[in-house]
Write a protein that holds these residues in place. Structure first.
Motif, PDB file in Angstrom:
ATOM      1  N   GLY A  21       0.890  -1.216  -0.015  1.00 10.51           N
ATOM      2  CA  GLY A  21      -0.012  -0.085   0.148  1.00 10.51           C
ATOM      3  C   GLY A  21       0.811   1.279   0.081  1.00 10.51           C
ATOM      4  N   ILE A  25      -0.204   6.791   4.238  1.00  6.08           N
ATOM      5  CA  ILE A  25       0.726   5.956   5.622  1.00  6.08           C
ATOM      6  C   ILE A  25       1.493   5.063   4.998  1.00  6.08           C
ATOM      7  CG2 ILE A  25       0.112   4.678   7.474  1.00  6.08           C
ATOM      8  CD1 ILE A  25      -1.506   7.507   7.282  1.00  6.08           C
ATOM      9  N   GLY A  50      -0.556   7.420  -3.267  1.00  3.45           N
ATOM     10  CA  GLY A  50      -1.589   8.443  -2.760  1.00  3.45           C
ATOM     11  C   GLY A  50      -2.783   7.568  -2.351  1.00  3.45           C
ATOM     12  N   GLY A  51      -3.212   6.432  -2.429  1.00  3.26           N
ATOM     13  CA  GLY A  51      -3.997   5.864  -2.236  1.00  3.26           C
ATOM     14  C   GLY A  51      -5.592   6.332  -2.277  1.00  3.26           C
ATOM     15  N   ILE A  62      -7.914  19.068   2.484  1.00  3.64           N
ATOM     16  CA  ILE A  62      -8.059  18.279   4.058  1.00  3.64           C
ATOM     17  C   ILE A  62      -7.782  19.428   4.987  1.00  3.64           C
ATOM     18  CG2 ILE A  62      -6.914  16.386   5.236  1.00  3.64           C
ATOM     19  CD1 ILE A  62      -5.982  15.089   2.580  1.00  3.64           C
ATOM     20  N   MET A  96      -0.537  -6.335  -7.639  1.00  6.05           N
ATOM     21  CA  MET A  96      -1.456  -6.739  -6.618  1.00  6.05           C
ATOM     22  C   MET A  96      -0.503  -7.615  -5.598  1.00  6.05           C
ATOM     23  SD  MET A  96      -4.724  -7.411  -5.097  1.00  6.05           S
ATOM     24  CE  MET A  96      -6.267  -7.664  -6.380  1.00  6.05           C
ATOM     25  N   PHE A 132     -10.312  -0.547  -3.836  1.00  8.45           N
ATOM     26  CA  PHE A 132     -11.871  -0.071  -3.755  1.00  8.45           C
ATOM     27  C   PHE A 132     -12.407   0.134  -5.093  1.00  8.45           C
ATOM     28  CE2 PHE A 132      -8.782   2.964  -1.806  1.00  8.45           C
ATOM     29  CZ  PHE A 132      -8.450   3.703  -3.186  1.00  8.45           C
ATOM     30  N   ILE A 295      -0.700  -0.545   9.784  1.00 11.04           N
ATOM     31  CA  ILE A 295      -0.763   0.706  10.061  1.00 11.04           C
ATOM     32  C   ILE A 295      -1.892   1.432   9.176  1.00 11.04           C
ATOM     33  CG2 ILE A 295       1.353   1.108  11.048  1.00 11.04           C
ATOM     34  CD1 ILE A 295       2.573   1.884   8.352  1.00 11.04           C
ATOM     35  N   LEU A 309      -3.864  11.279  10.429  1.00  8.70           N
ATOM     36  CA  LEU A 309      -3.400  11.879  11.437  1.00  8.70           C
ATOM     37  C   LEU A 309      -3.103  10.521  12.615  1.00  8.70           C
ATOM     38  CD1 LEU A 309      -2.664  13.829  13.805  1.00  8.70           C
ATOM     39  CD2 LEU A 309      -4.954  13.730  14.366  1.00  8.70           C
TER      40      LEU A 309
HETATM   41  C1  LIG Z   1     -13.622  11.314   0.477  1.00  5.06           C
HETATM   42  C2  LIG Z   1     -12.867  11.304   1.625  1.00  5.06           C
HETATM   43  C3  LIG Z   1     -12.280  12.370   2.489  1.00  5.06           C
HETATM   44  C4  LIG Z   1     -11.563  12.233   3.225  1.00  5.06           C
HETATM   45  N1  LIG Z   1     -11.044  13.178   4.082  1.00  5.06           N
HETATM   46  C5  LIG Z   1     -10.280  13.074   5.112  1.00  5.06           C
HETATM   47  C6  LIG Z   1      -9.759  14.050   5.840  1.00  5.06           C
HETATM   48  O1  LIG Z   1     -10.127  15.398   5.934  1.00  5.06           O
HETATM   49  N2  LIG Z   1      -8.680  13.750   6.763  1.00  5.06           N
HETATM   50  C7  LIG Z   1      -8.374  12.610   7.072  1.00  5.06           C
HETATM   51  O2  LIG Z   1      -7.417  12.302   7.999  1.00  5.06           O
HETATM   52  N3  LIG Z   1      -8.662  11.440   6.613  1.00  5.06           N
HETATM   53  C8  LIG Z   1      -9.579  11.728   5.320  1.00  5.06           C
HETATM   54  N4  LIG Z   1     -10.247  10.524   4.809  1.00  5.06           N
HETATM   55  C9  LIG Z   1      -9.566   9.287   5.040  1.00  5.06           C
HETATM   56  C10 LIG Z   1      -8.015   9.132   4.628  1.00  5.06           C
HETATM   57  O3  LIG Z   1      -8.026   9.312   3.259  1.00  5.06           O
HETATM   58  C11 LIG Z   1      -7.797   7.747   4.981  1.00  5.06           C
HETATM   59  O4  LIG Z   1      -7.647   7.561   6.445  1.00  5.06           O
HETATM   60  C12 LIG Z   1      -6.538   7.680   4.419  1.00  5.06           C
HETATM   61  O5  LIG Z   1      -6.206   7.512   2.977  1.00  5.06           O
HETATM   62  C13 LIG Z   1      -5.840   6.024   4.785  1.00  5.06           C
HETATM   63  O6  LIG Z   1      -4.500   5.928   4.436  1.00  5.06           O
HETATM   64  P1  LIG Z   1      -3.834   4.389   4.161  1.00  5.06           P
HETATM   65  O7  LIG Z   1      -2.690   4.677   3.633  1.00  5.06           O
HETATM   66  O8  LIG Z   1      -3.984   3.680   5.421  1.00  5.06           O
HETATM   67  O9  LIG Z   1      -4.867   3.803   3.068  1.00  5.06           O
HETATM   68  P2  LIG Z   1      -5.251   4.064   1.593  1.00  5.06           P
HETATM   69  O10 LIG Z   1      -5.248   5.597   1.362  1.00  5.06           O
HETATM   70  O11 LIG Z   1      -6.569   3.341   1.304  1.00  5.06           O
HETATM   71  O12 LIG Z   1      -4.331   3.640   0.669  1.00  5.06           O
HETATM   72  C14 LIG Z   1      -4.281   2.040   0.713  1.00  5.06           C
HETATM   73  C15 LIG Z   1      -3.503   1.675  -0.448  1.00  5.06           C
HETATM   74  O13 LIG Z   1      -3.129   0.263  -0.585  1.00  5.06           O
HETATM   75  C16 LIG Z   1      -3.327  -0.336  -1.690  1.00  5.06           C
HETATM   76  N5  LIG Z   1      -3.750  -1.834  -1.647  1.00  5.06           N
HETATM   77  C17 LIG Z   1      -4.796  -2.367  -1.129  1.00  5.06           C
HETATM   78  N6  LIG Z   1      -4.622  -3.804  -1.068  1.00  5.06           N
HETATM   79  C18 LIG Z   1      -3.683  -4.012  -1.804  1.00  5.06           C
HETATM   80  C19 LIG Z   1      -3.034  -5.273  -2.287  1.00  5.06           C
HETATM   81  N7  LIG Z   1      -3.293  -6.564  -1.968  1.00  5.06           N
HETATM   82  N8  LIG Z   1      -1.966  -5.087  -2.965  1.00  5.06           N
HETATM   83  C20 LIG Z   1      -1.347  -3.896  -3.563  1.00  5.06           C
HETATM   84  N9  LIG Z   1      -1.910  -2.719  -3.162  1.00  5.06           N
HETATM   85  C21 LIG Z   1      -3.015  -2.848  -2.186  1.00  5.06           C
HETATM   86  C22 LIG Z   1      -4.541   0.495  -2.349  1.00  5.06           C
HETATM   87  O14 LIG Z   1      -4.697   0.316  -3.666  1.00  5.06           O
HETATM   88  C23 LIG Z   1      -4.088   1.832  -1.666  1.00  5.06           C
HETATM   89  O15 LIG Z   1      -3.500   2.755  -2.777  1.00  5.06           O
HETATM   90  C24 LIG Z   1     -10.899  10.777   3.870  1.00  5.06           C
HETATM   91  C25 LIG Z   1     -11.328   9.693   2.798  1.00  5.06           C
HETATM   92  C26 LIG Z   1     -12.304   9.613   1.985  1.00  5.06           C
HETATM   93  C27 LIG Z   1     -12.860   8.712   1.226  1.00  5.06           C
END
Ligand SMILES: Cc1cc2nc3c(=O)[nH]c(=O)nc-3n(C[C@H](O)[C@H](O)[C@H](O)COP(=O)(O)OP(=O)(O)OC[C@H]3O[C@@H](n4cnc5c(N)ncnc54)[C@H](O)[C@@H]3O)c2cc1C
Length: 350
Positions: A21, A25, A50-51, A62, A96, A132, A295, A309
């Motif tokens: 991912g 994070i 950037g997820g 944000i 993946m 997603f 995480i 955060l």
């Molecule tokens: C519309 C919207 C608005 C938001 N606004 C805020 C805000 O104002 N403030 C805030 O703090 N949070 C906000 N959030 C939440 C925030 O975006 C998430 O908490 C954050 O993106 C989590 O980060 P992450 O890195 O854990 O996961 P993600 O951003 O979901 O990234 C995970 C990554 O893992 C990859 N992945 C998953 N499974 C696999 C696999 N098997 N193999 C390879 N890759 C994989 C995915 O493709 C993705 O790129 C918002 C969310 C949304 C939807």
């Protein structure tokens, strides 16, 4: 002989930490690991980092990143990429993470669907909600328009300048994009099957103001059919609650009917999942399997908030524990980035 013996050295990559991912994070983990001299590889199914930030809301502001009053999803990603530059992480995009095996020497071997194999003593899962997939509305033939005039996310707002935009849905995405695109679209129509919304109240109020000012249209209606050629939408058939149908011009259609989150192969990694999340302890953010950490949005613990955060905090603690697995014979000295000359050297600011 270990499990790698049958493979050529070139086909197996070795590193300290492999991260699944490259969302915000996963990216921040590169920074925190880098400060401790731990190298990493990241795997992401998406074609860029950037997820959720870049996939779902690249241009939305944000407001709750400490010290940064406002930043868009894309800008935050760009800044994280800039911050991790000194650490030269290896990215494997469009792949993946599909299988995991524990090797006899205690390390993990992560394989991807593209055939990449990465071996590391520590695996960090920063997979958010998994991959997603937008929910497709049940409209015959919609596939032919997808990516040409039907979009499930807004990557570039400019793409909608001067167009007759139709938005369907009643949640935050539908309302937010209604408000954001209204000033640049030639016309904007929002349709929802009822006159009630799940979106934030202030967005709903603002949308109603725009309707009163005749800047946008709102109809309680559903989209029944799409009309156009070669994927280019020209009009839609709408149906009201009384089933009366009418035709409306539209050359861009944005259905926001929610996302289906598919955890995918991580579900088979033997991680004792609870409701598709990985339970972790809050001292190290390690899963029940030693050497595997989780995480960001993918983990669960009492009081968890799915915020960027929170993920940043989890990352800072996780790397301390990961260090001891990767460097069992070394001592870890706590240092501030402001005052440590050795950290300055790593960051290239000495
Ligand atoms: C519309 C919207 C608005 C938001 N606004 C805020 C805000 O104002 N403030 C805030 O703090 N949070 C906000 N959030 C939440 C925030 O975006 C998430 O908490 C954050 O993106 C989590 O980060 P992450 O890195 O854990 O996961 P993600 O951003 O979901 O990234 C995970 C990554 O893992 C990859 N992945 C998953 N499974 C696999 C696999 N098997 N193999 C390879 N890759 C994989 C995915 O493709 C993705 O790129 C918002 C969310 C949304 C939807």
């Amino acid at each position: 002989m270990n499990d790698l013996s049958h493979q050529t050295a070139a086909s197996v990559l070795e590193t300290d930490v492999v991260i699944v991912g490259a969302g915000p994070i996963g990216l921040f983990a590169v920074f925190e690991l880098g400060l401790l001299d731990l190298k990493c590889h990241l795997v992401d199914i998406l074609d860029r980092p950037g997820g959720q930030c870049t996939e779902l809301y690249p241009e939305k502001p944000i407001y709750d990143i400490p010290g940064i009053p406002v930043i868009s999803g894309q800008e935050l990603t760009d800044r994280l990429l800039q911050q991790i530059k000194p650490f030269h992480a290896q990215f494997h995009f469009g792949e993946m993470a599909s299988a995991l095996k524990k090797l006899p020497d205690g390390r993990w071997r992560l394989s991807t669907d593209a055939g990449t194999q990465i071996v590391a003593p520590v695996l960090v899962i920063a997979a958010g909600g998994g991959s997603f997939v937008p929910k497709r509305p049940p409209i015959a033939g919609i596939e032919a328009y997808e990516g040409k005039s039907v979009f499930y996310a807004v990557r570039k707002m400019e793409q909608f300048r001067g167009r007759d935009v139709l938005i369907a849905g009643g949640g935050d995405s539908a309302l937010d994009w209604t408000l954001n695109l209204a000033p640049i679209a030639k016309s904007l129509t929002l349709v929802h099957h009822r006159d009630g919304f799940r979106a934030a109240q202030h967005s709903v109020s603002r949308m109603r103001e725009l309707v009163n000012e005749e800047k946008i249209d709102f109809h309680v209606a559903s989209v029944k059919a799409l009309h156009g050629d070669n994927g280019q939408l020209e009009a839609v058939t709408l149906a009201g609650p009384d089933r009366k149908e009418w035709r409306q011009e539209a050359n861009a259609f944005l259905p926001f009917f929610g996302l289906t989150i598919k955890l995918g192969p991580i579900a088979d990694f033997g991680l004792n999942l609870h409701e598709n999340l990985i339970p972790v302890d809050t001292a190290k953010f390690e899963s029940a399997t030693p050497g595997i950490f989780a995480i960001g949005d993918i983990n669960s613990y009492p009081g968890k908030l799915k915020l960027i955060l929170s993920g940043f905090h989890e990352t800072a603690l996780m790397v301390q524990a990961a260090f001891h697995i990767c460097r069992p014979n070394e001592k870890l000295r706590f240092q501030y980035t402001t005052s440590s000359s050795s950290l300055h050297k790593k960051l290239g600011v000495a």
